[in-house]
Design a protein around this motif. Structure first.
Motif, mmCIF file in Angstrom:
data_model
loop_
_atom_site.group_PDB
_atom_site.id
_atom_site.type_symbol
_atom_site.label_atom_id
_atom_site.label_comp_id
_atom_site.label_asym_id
_atom_site.label_seq_id
_atom_site.Cartn_x
_atom_site.Cartn_y
_atom_site.Cartn_z
ATOM 1 N N ALA A 140 -3.329 10.474 -0.712
ATOM 2 C CA ALA A 140 -3.745 10.418 0.685
ATOM 3 C C ALA A 140 -2.591 10.476 1.683
ATOM 4 C CB ALA A 140 -4.580 9.157 0.914
ATOM 5 N N SER A 177 -10.662 11.143 -1.407
ATOM 6 C CA SER A 177 -11.352 10.190 -2.274
ATOM 7 C C SER A 177 -10.433 9.860 -3.444
ATOM 8 C CB SER A 177 -12.640 10.803 -2.812
ATOM 9 O OG SER A 177 -12.322 11.813 -3.749
ATOM 10 N N LEU A 178 -10.791 8.843 -4.182
ATOM 11 C CA LEU A 178 -9.986 8.461 -5.348
ATOM 12 C C LEU A 178 -10.008 9.569 -6.394
ATOM 13 C CD1 LEU A 178 -8.323 6.400 -6.891
ATOM 14 C CD2 LEU A 178 -10.453 5.301 -7.606
ATOM 15 N N GLY A 228 0.455 7.405 -6.811
ATOM 16 C CA GLY A 228 1.775 7.203 -7.394
ATOM 17 C C GLY A 228 1.698 6.875 -8.878
ATOM 18 N N THR A 287 -18.950 6.051 2.056
ATOM 19 C CA THR A 287 -18.788 4.594 1.924
ATOM 20 C C THR A 287 -19.939 3.885 2.642
ATOM 21 O OG1 THR A 287 -16.378 4.768 1.777
ATOM 22 C CG2 THR A 287 -17.257 2.617 2.400
ATOM 23 N N GLY A 318 5.627 4.820 -3.465
ATOM 24 C CA GLY A 318 4.256 4.336 -3.351
ATOM 25 C C GLY A 318 3.608 4.197 -4.720
ATOM 26 N N GLY A 319 3.104 3.015 -5.003
ATOM 27 C CA GLY A 319 2.488 2.753 -6.309
ATOM 28 C C GLY A 319 0.994 2.529 -6.213
ATOM 29 N N GLY A 320 0.332 3.319 -5.352
ATOM 30 C CA GLY A 320 -1.134 3.299 -5.305
ATOM 31 C C GLY A 320 -1.666 4.185 -6.417
ATOM 32 N N LEU A 332 -17.070 1.703 -6.715
ATOM 33 C CA LEU A 332 -16.669 2.979 -6.129
ATOM 34 C C LEU A 332 -17.846 3.945 -5.964
ATOM 35 C CD1 LEU A 332 -13.487 3.475 -8.335
ATOM 36 C CD2 LEU A 332 -13.540 2.684 -5.954
ATOM 37 N N VAL A 388 8.530 3.184 -6.681
ATOM 38 C CA VAL A 388 8.976 2.175 -5.715
ATOM 39 C C VAL A 388 7.760 1.788 -4.879
ATOM 40 C CG1 VAL A 388 10.630 1.564 -3.916
ATOM 41 C CG2 VAL A 388 11.195 3.360 -5.573
ATOM 42 N N GLU A 389 7.376 0.522 -4.945
ATOM 43 C CA GLU A 389 6.169 0.061 -4.240
ATOM 44 C C GLU A 389 6.541 -1.111 -3.323
ATOM 45 O OE1 GLU A 389 2.770 0.728 -3.746
ATOM 46 O OE2 GLU A 389 2.989 -1.080 -2.514
ATOM 47 N N GLY A 431 -2.379 -0.132 -4.715
ATOM 48 C CA GLY A 431 -2.718 0.351 -3.366
ATOM 49 C C GLY A 431 -4.056 -0.165 -2.881
HETATM 50 C C1 LIG Z 1 -13.064 1.519 3.060
HETATM 51 C C2 LIG Z 1 -12.680 2.515 1.991
HETATM 52 C C3 LIG Z 1 -13.405 2.566 0.795
HETATM 53 C C4 LIG Z 1 -13.098 3.516 -0.178
HETATM 54 N N1 LIG Z 1 -13.862 3.571 -1.298
HETATM 55 C C5 LIG Z 1 -13.661 4.565 -2.198
HETATM 56 C C6 LIG Z 1 -14.560 4.756 -3.299
HETATM 57 O O1 LIG Z 1 -15.508 3.979 -3.467
HETATM 58 N N2 LIG Z 1 -14.356 5.817 -4.133
HETATM 59 C C7 LIG Z 1 -13.318 6.701 -3.947
HETATM 60 O O2 LIG Z 1 -13.218 7.691 -4.702
HETATM 61 N N3 LIG Z 1 -12.427 6.531 -2.920
HETATM 62 C C8 LIG Z 1 -12.586 5.493 -2.038
HETATM 63 N N4 LIG Z 1 -11.718 5.353 -0.977
HETATM 64 C C9 LIG Z 1 -10.540 6.227 -0.914
HETATM 65 C C10 LIG Z 1 -9.355 5.614 -1.726
HETATM 66 O O3 LIG Z 1 -9.065 4.340 -1.213
HETATM 67 C C11 LIG Z 1 -8.133 6.529 -1.636
HETATM 68 O O4 LIG Z 1 -8.449 7.774 -2.206
HETATM 69 C C12 LIG Z 1 -6.909 5.985 -2.383
HETATM 70 O O5 LIG Z 1 -6.587 4.690 -1.939
HETATM 71 C C13 LIG Z 1 -5.701 6.895 -2.171
HETATM 72 O O6 LIG Z 1 -4.651 6.444 -2.969
HETATM 73 P P1 LIG Z 1 -3.121 6.647 -2.541
HETATM 74 O O7 LIG Z 1 -2.312 6.124 -3.664
HETATM 75 O O8 LIG Z 1 -2.898 8.035 -2.097
HETATM 76 O O9 LIG Z 1 -2.920 5.732 -1.232
HETATM 77 P P2 LIG Z 1 -2.889 4.123 -1.066
HETATM 78 O O10 LIG Z 1 -4.013 3.495 -1.784
HETATM 79 O O11 LIG Z 1 -2.767 3.923 0.407
HETATM 80 O O12 LIG Z 1 -1.540 3.679 -1.773
HETATM 81 C C14 LIG Z 1 -0.281 3.948 -1.205
HETATM 82 C C15 LIG Z 1 0.733 2.935 -1.725
HETATM 83 O O13 LIG Z 1 2.017 3.269 -1.226
HETATM 84 C C16 LIG Z 1 2.681 2.104 -0.794
HETATM 85 N N5 LIG Z 1 3.658 2.510 0.236
HETATM 86 C C17 LIG Z 1 3.396 3.108 1.427
HETATM 87 N N6 LIG Z 1 4.543 3.350 2.089
HETATM 88 C C18 LIG Z 1 5.561 2.893 1.312
HETATM 89 C C19 LIG Z 1 6.982 2.871 1.464
HETATM 90 N N7 LIG Z 1 7.584 3.363 2.547
HETATM 91 N N8 LIG Z 1 7.725 2.324 0.464
HETATM 92 C C20 LIG Z 1 7.117 1.809 -0.658
HETATM 93 N N9 LIG Z 1 5.787 1.818 -0.854
HETATM 94 C C21 LIG Z 1 5.006 2.359 0.117
HETATM 95 C C22 LIG Z 1 1.573 1.223 -0.259
HETATM 96 O O14 LIG Z 1 1.952 -0.138 -0.256
HETATM 97 C C23 LIG Z 1 0.433 1.528 -1.240
HETATM 98 O O15 LIG Z 1 0.449 0.638 -2.351
HETATM 99 C C24 LIG Z 1 -12.020 4.415 0.021
HETATM 100 C C25 LIG Z 1 -11.271 4.348 1.210
HETATM 101 C C26 LIG Z 1 -11.605 3.430 2.204
HETATM 102 C C27 LIG Z 1 -10.832 3.427 3.480
#
Ligand SMILES: Cc1cc2nc3c(=O)[nH]c(=O)nc-3n(C[C@H](O)[C@H](O)[C@H](O)COP(=O)(O)OP(=O)(O)OC[C@H]3O[C@@H](n4cnc5c(N)ncnc54)[C@H](O)[C@@H]3O)c2cc1C
Ligand code: SF4
Ligand code: SF4
Ligand code: SF4
Lengths: 341, 111
Positions: free
Chosen positions: A308, A314-315, A14, A175, A9-11, A47, A31-32, A39
């Motif tokens: 997450a 949160s971010l 990652g 939000t 995951g490259g969010g 934000l 790996v994304e 993400g």
């Molecule tokens: C509507 C909304 C608004 C938001 N606004 C804010 C804000 O203003 N401020 C704030 O602090 N937070 C905000 N957030 C929270 C923020 O989006 C999350 O904290 C953040 O996205 C988490 O990052 P992450 O990398 O854990 O997950 P994600 O962003 O979900 O990234 C995960 C990545 O993993 C990849 N992936 C998943 N499974 C696989 C697999 N099997 N193989 C390869 N790749 C895979 C996905 O494609 C994705 O790119 C908001 C959330 C929502 C729902």
């Protein structure tokens, strides 16, 4: 010999974990599944709680990933996870000394709450659609006009037995407050109503922002869940709720209804967990080893979590957790390979 | 032929209708006292209220209803307040609730 860690995951989680590992002299690989890193945050406009443009946070991270020459496998889906590496959909295996699961969450599909008419009525949108509109520079109704009355509904796809999502998604209340303020800034004479069940302001500055939405921006907060929405002949949305603080049913017509969609666990978590010996929490998120000292560790040695993937976050919390994950991975590698460095 | 009364009738809808309610007065009140919008419905004002402990006067419900444009009977209701000011001592949002009583009296006299 250099130690290699594969990050699934490259969010935000990652990417930040990769940078933290790199600065500890460990070789990360990302790996994304998408063709781009970033993400969900890529889809956000500004934000909470500081209205920082999302790009201001993501871009420097992405640039460092490039500068540090961190290997990224884009457009690759991980279908199997073990402590010695991952399996891609193509069948190819990427071997490593440890694995970090940073697969994040899945947005609730608002079509599933049919009573709100998402996909049926033109002016019912989700919080994600609103972010997209703001990124596109124009928030408007389907006919191109400006909304004068807007309702924002909390807990759509969260805390709802009917869609099998019992948990609170944590970030949608703040939000909703952020988006209410943004809408009032765009349309100062519009009336904005937030329909909430509980207001959960868990982070620094969040309660203060809630108060600012009330006092400075005159956002109306009504405690009660909208039970149904219907479209009028002129494409407005009629909604029904109970104003539980006066104990009376309430109805009104709005120009736009915004659904604050929740954060669901990824559907494939069950499959990934079953194959690797990991377990899931009742809400479908990956289960951490424990709630205090092992929040980024799994029950399997050599497999770690960030962001997450284990719970709505949160971010800011996601980015902070990445350092913890990197330090736990580092500790694990030093114990496993005592002669290393 | 006499009409038999079966006891059925048409009830006035109980719902608060924000399409038909005249919200001008409510907007006016909020504009004069924006802090009123910070109410979190905690009920401390009602719990501590001298009048509310002796009558069915519910201050929280009253000012929430007024904000929704429900003014009917509100002026008479607010007359039950003894202006003791206890509510102001307990409001966690620091709303000048006693001042609100005076404001409501001033604004709702013609309803
Ligand atoms: C509507 C909304 C608004 C938001 N606004 C804010 C804000 O203003 N401020 C704030 O602090 N937070 C905000 N957030 C929270 C923020 O989006 C999350 O904290 C953040 O996205 C988490 O990052 P992450 O990398 O854990 O997950 P994600 O962003 O979900 O990234 C995960 C990545 O993993 C990849 N992936 C998943 N499974 C696989 C697999 N099997 N193989 C390869 N790749 C895979 C996905 O494609 C994705 O790119 C908001 C959330 C929502 C729902
Ligand atoms: S954060 Fe608020 S809107 Fe989101 S699920 Fe929890 S209570 Fe509901
Ligand atoms: S001032 Fe009026 S509303 Fe406030 S506690 Fe006293 S009687 Fe109740
Ligand atoms: S004490 Fe203050 S915040 Fe609580 S219900 Fe009364 S006015 Fe609202």
């Amino acid at each position: 010999m250099v130690k290699r860690v594969v990050i699934v995951g490259g969010g935000a989680a990652g990417m930040q974990t990769a940078l933290e590992l790199k600065s500890r002299g460990i070789e990360p690989m990302i790996v994304e599944r998408d063709i781009e890193l970033g993400g969900k945050v890529r889809g956000w406009h500004k934000l909470f709680p500081s209205f920082t443009p999302a790009g201001d946070v993501l871009k420097p991270i992405a640039e460092r990933i490039k500068a540090e020459r961190i290997r990224c496998f884009l457009g690759q889906d991980v279908v199997g996870i073990a402590s010695d590496g991952v399996t891609l959909r193509s069948g190819e295996r990427i071997l490593a000394d440890a694995v970090v699961i940073a697969t994040g969450f899945t947005l609730f599909d608002a079509h599933r709450k049919q009573e709100y008419g998402y996909g049926l009525y033109d002016n019912v949108i989700t919080s994600v659609d609103l972010e997209r509109m703001m990124n596109g520079g124009k928030v408007m109704l389907a006919d191109g006009s400006e909304p004068r009355r807007i309702a924002i509904l909390h807990c759509v796809g969260s805390r709802d037995e009917k869609v099998g999502q019992r948990h609170c998604s944590k970030v949608c209340c703040i939000t909703g407050v952020k988006q209410a303020i943004e809408l009032k800034q765009l349309f100062p004479t519009a009336d904005v109503f937030n329909f909430y069940m509980d207001i959960r302001m868990f982070g620094p500055g969040y309660e203060e922002l809630y108060r600012e939405a009330q006092e400075k921006y005159n956002v109306h907060f009504v405690r009660g869940r909208i039970s149904e929405a219907a479209e009028t002949i002129n494409k407005r949305i009629q909604i029904k709720a109970e104003d539980t603080l006066t104990g009376r049913p309430l109805r009104m017509t709005v120009d736009m209804l915004v659904l604050l969609v929740g954060m669901n666990a990824n559907y494939e978590n069950g499959d990934l967990a079953a194959k690797s010996g990991l377990s899931l929490a009742p809400n479908g998120y990956f289960m951490a080893q424990n709630s205090f000292l092992g929040t980024v560790c799994s029950e399997c040695e050599g497999i770690f979590f960030a962001g997450a993937a284990t719970a709505p976050k949160s971010l800011a919390d996601t980015l902070a957790e990445a350092s913890l994950t990197a330090s736990k991975v580092d500790e694990f590698l030093r114990n496993k390979f005592p002669s290393w460095q | 032929m006499a009409v038999t009364n079966f006891g059925y009738g048409i009830n006035r809808p109980r719902a608060i209708d924000l399409d038909t309610n005249d919200l001008r007065k409510s907007r006016d009140i909020i504009a004069e006292m924006p802090e009123l919008q910070t109410c979190i419905g905690c009920g401390s004002c009602t719990a501590s209220c001298t009048a509310g402990n002796l009558t069915d006067f519910n201050f929280r419900k009253l000012h929430t209803s007024v904000r929704r444009g429900e003014y009917k009977g509100a002026y008479e209701e607010i007359g039950k307040c003894m202006l003791c000011g206890k509510c102001r001592l307990v409001c966690p949002r620091g709303i000048n609730t006693r001042g609100l009583v005076m404001l409501l009296k001033r604004k709702l006299g013609d309803f």
